[in-house]
Design an enzyme around this catalytic site. Sequence first.
Site, PDB file in Angstrom:
ATOM      1  N   PRO A  20      72.890 -10.295  43.202  1.00 53.17           N
ATOM      2  CG  PRO A  20      71.954 -12.417  43.016  1.00 53.17           C
ATOM      3  CD  PRO A  20      73.003 -11.647  43.754  1.00 53.17           C
ATOM      4  CG  MET A  21      70.008  -6.338  43.500  1.00 49.56           C
ATOM      5  SD  MET A  21      70.399  -4.650  44.078  1.00 49.56           S
ATOM      6  CE  MET A  21      72.026  -4.422  43.324  1.00 49.56           C
ATOM      7  CB  ALA A  22      65.072  -8.766  39.216  1.00 43.88           C
ATOM      8  CB  CYS A 105      63.162 -14.610  46.427  1.00 42.13           C
ATOM      9  SG  CYS A 105      61.955 -13.490  45.681  1.00 42.13           S
ATOM     10  CE  LYS A 147      70.925 -12.685  50.062  1.00 38.09           C
ATOM     11  NZ  LYS A 147      70.619 -11.916  48.861  1.00 38.09           N
ATOM     12  CG  HIS A 177      68.853 -10.275  53.557  1.00 36.03           C
ATOM     13  ND1 HIS A 177      68.350  -9.705  52.407  1.00 36.03           N
ATOM     14  CD2 HIS A 177      68.689  -9.344  54.531  1.00 36.03           C
ATOM     15  CE1 HIS A 177      67.900  -8.479  52.677  1.00 36.03           C
ATOM     16  NE2 HIS A 177      68.087  -8.262  53.959  1.00 36.03           N
ATOM     17  N   GLY A 209      72.937  -7.362  54.278  1.00 39.15           N
ATOM     18  CA  GLY A 209      71.915  -6.565  54.929  1.00 39.15           C
ATOM     19  C   GLY A 209      72.465  -5.317  55.576  1.00 39.15           C
ATOM     20  N   GLY A 232      73.968  -5.259  48.108  1.00 40.76           N
ATOM     21  CA  GLY A 232      72.869  -5.121  47.169  1.00 40.76           C
ATOM     22  C   GLY A 232      72.452  -3.676  46.990  1.00 40.76           C
ATOM     23  NE  ARG A 233      67.704  -3.041  50.393  1.00 38.90           N
ATOM     24  CZ  ARG A 233      67.149  -2.662  51.533  1.00 38.90           C
ATOM     25  NH1 ARG A 233      66.166  -1.775  51.537  1.00 38.90           N
ATOM     26  NH2 ARG A 233      67.568  -3.160  52.693  1.00 38.90           N
TER      27      ARG A 233
END
Length: 376
Positions: A20-22, A105, A147, A177, A209, A232-233
Amino acid sequence: MTAALELGGLRVDPPVVLAPMAGITNAAYRRLCAEYGAGLYVCEMITSRGLVEGDETTKRMLVFDELESVRSVQLYGTDPTYMAKAAQILCAEYDVAHIDLNFGCPVPKVTRKGGGGALPWKRGLLARILEATVAAAAAYDVPVTMKTRKGLDDDHLTYLDAGRIAQEAGCAAIALHGRTVAQAYSGEADWDAIAALVEHVDIPVLGNGDIWEAADAVRMVEETGAAGVVVGRGCLGRPWLFRDLAAAFSGTAETTLPTLGEVTAMMRRHAELLSEHMGEERGCKEFRKHVTWYLKGFRAGGELRRSLGLVDSLASLDRLLAELDPDEPFPVGELGSPRGRQGAPRSRVVLPEGWLDDADGSDCVLREDANETTGG
């Protein structure tokens, strides 16, 4: 071939999870990624208090695509009662099939209140939250995962204790992560920590990661023994990465790099899906942030990039995309390079006063905001 990931009664095959990424993993982007490969696609993080109190911003984030048969949501919170109530709402009113809890976070506005990656330092509070949330979701046979990160910094590691607590509380899996809160998104992820957690617990561990290519995901699983990966990224501007991931986990080594023409088709599809969910004007504005990621490494000129960054309709997007060379090959020099936010490590983690004095926190009471939005 890597085995499917089993989360309670939920089967994830291949064992790949979209982090999940805002502002990124809304219904449109989840749908786009799912069109390229199977896996589990997690909604943007929402706050437990916001959901329980009926916050409109929170409710607007809980939108699912009509073809999203498996609904997955990441939940943030610091209060066991709110977290349990929020889990019950997600299961009963939103028909979710999986709940992930955010304890990773690194954003200062979150850690200064004891939330996100700061919370696992309080072992007792973490246990209360996990137990309450798992119990609430269990009434609907919905698995709960968590997470987390390695710890606050190298001197205050929490991940092994967090893994034990997650297992004892009944979590279906834990995602790690391989960075500390102090690192944020800088430096390299510590895959050895992921391997250590795999050895430490009996529940599945997901590695997160520095997964920039499908080969990275396979290597992570092979080197750490992780049951799956969280991406994610690495998928920013590259929804097709999930196609490569599905192929890699099925034993197919080949990677298919898209031409610029294929990338522009993805861009158009992304903007179209955003427009369907949000309306064309807002959808096109939301799409603007993705332009740089999609075109990273391609030869598109600065003026064209600026124009794409101001697009306000699908028609204008079509005109601008037509100016790109569809035959331009993918810039292989970009393979394996970091994407998205990176930054520098923080000299210190912002925490509530006296936070480090007590590592139990069984009686700790924290206040969370109703509309906190971030990622881990």
